[in-house]
Write an enzyme that holds these catalytic residues in place. Structure first.
Site, mmCIF file in Angstrom:
data_model
loop_
_atom_site.group_PDB
_atom_site.id
_atom_site.type_symbol
_atom_site.label_atom_id
_atom_site.label_comp_id
_atom_site.label_asym_id
_atom_site.label_seq_id
_atom_site.Cartn_x
_atom_site.Cartn_y
_atom_site.Cartn_z
ATOM 1 N N GLY A 1 54.998 44.544 25.736
ATOM 2 C CA GLY A 1 54.428 45.624 26.556
ATOM 3 C C GLY A 1 53.221 45.105 27.337
ATOM 4 N N HIS B 1 41.730 41.308 29.312
ATOM 5 C CA HIS B 1 41.969 42.446 30.203
ATOM 6 C C HIS B 1 40.610 43.115 30.448
ATOM 7 C CE1 HIS B 1 44.004 45.871 32.015
ATOM 8 N NE2 HIS B 1 43.245 46.657 31.281
ATOM 9 N N GLU C 1 33.277 38.846 30.005
ATOM 10 C CA GLU C 1 34.620 38.330 29.675
ATOM 11 C C GLU C 1 34.540 36.890 29.201
ATOM 12 O OE1 GLU C 1 37.541 38.795 32.765
ATOM 13 O OE2 GLU C 1 36.703 40.718 33.332
ATOM 14 N N ARG D 1 51.010 37.950 36.211
ATOM 15 C CA ARG D 1 52.441 38.218 36.039
ATOM 16 C C ARG D 1 52.696 38.718 34.625
ATOM 17 N NH1 ARG D 1 55.460 37.019 40.013
ATOM 18 N NH2 ARG D 1 54.476 35.692 41.602
HETATM 19 C C1 GRF Z 1 39.145 39.088 35.993
HETATM 20 O O1 GRF Z 1 38.774 40.375 36.414
HETATM 21 C C2 GRF Z 1 39.832 39.202 34.659
HETATM 22 O O2 GRF Z 1 39.406 40.331 33.955
HETATM 23 C C3 GRF Z 1 41.257 39.371 35.012
HETATM 24 O O3 GRF Z 1 41.449 38.542 36.141
HETATM 25 C C4 GRF Z 1 40.233 38.562 36.922
HETATM 26 C C5 GRF Z 1 39.927 37.192 37.470
HETATM 27 O O4 GRF Z 1 39.662 36.348 36.414
HETATM 28 N N1 GRF Z 1 42.070 39.005 33.878
HETATM 29 P P1 GRF Z 1 39.352 34.767 36.668
HETATM 30 O O5 GRF Z 1 38.031 34.669 37.381
HETATM 31 O O6 GRF Z 1 40.475 34.216 37.532
HETATM 32 O O7 GRF Z 1 39.313 34.179 35.301
#
Ligand code: GRF
Length: 203
Positions: A142, A108, A173, A90
């Site tokens: 933004g 991201h 990530e 969101r």
């Molecule tokens: C991932 O692709 C992340 O880059 C994006 O949400 C997706 C799921 O992330 N922000 P998670 O496994 O729920 O942390």
């Protein structure tokens, strides 16, 4: 530093942060997980770790403002120093961000400013990129903007699909978010507009 993580789905990034925070020498602790989906898989993972969880379905509220109000109320009881968005799908209003300005992080799945928004991996492949990656940034009004805290580049292989690339980036990530949270948690004072000099790093 007290951290609340906002999720919408599986919460693998939240889990990576929870595992990092479990180390005694890590400068943050996760004091709560909030989801906008009651069925988010990450809620059970947080509960299994004894982390308090809250779920506020958007459809249970008359407006975005009322939904955000419920989230803000839960945050007021948790008193976080930092908020980490991790797969939270969101957009936050400026009214939501204001009290936490400079203290909300997001991850991201692209090398911002390239590919803000959705379907980042498919778009990177279609654009002929040879690298993809992820970005942790401070959340501003933004979408997918704000000062960048950490980035990691991941190769795009010739036979990659959006899914195979997403799977590879997701692992990175987790590492990137851990490093970014550590960096911000250790930064002095209120990291409102952290100045990123040469130590803004590519992992
Ligand atoms: C991932 O692709 C992340 O880059 C994006 O949400 C997706 C799921 O992330 N922000 P998670 O496994 O729920 O942390």
């Amino acid at each position: 530093k007290r951290v609340v993580v906002l999720i919408s789905g599986g919460g693998s990034n939240m889990l990576a942060l929870a595992d990092a925070c479990a180390a005694d020498d890590f400068p943050a602790e996760i004091v709560g997980v909030i989801s906008d989906r009651k069925d988010a898989g990450g809620l059970a993972k947080a509960e299994a770790r004894g982390i308090p969880t809250f779920a506020f379905e958007r459809k249970d509220f008359g407006s975005k403002a009322e939904h955000e109000g419920a989230v803000l109320e839960a945050l007021a009881t948790l008193k976080p120093d930092l908020i980490c968005l991790a797969g939270y799908m969101r957009l936050l209003s400026s009214d939501f961000i204001r009290p936490y300005e400079g203290r909300i992080l997001n991850i991201h799945p692209s090398l911002l400013p390239l590919f803000p928004g959705l379907h980042t991996h498919q778009r990177a492949i279609e654009a002929g990129m040879k690298v993809a990656g992820c970005t942790v940034h401070i959340v501003t009004e933004g979408m997918d903007e704000g000062p960048i805290i950490a980035q990691a580049a991941v190769p795009i292989l010739h036979d990659d699909t959006a899914q195979s690339l997403a799977d590879r980036v997701l692992i990175v990530e987790h590492k990137t978010y851990r490093l970014a949270l550590q960096k911000i948690a250790l930064s002095k004072g209120q990291p409102r507009e952290p100045a990123f000099g040469p130590d803004q790093y590519i992992i």
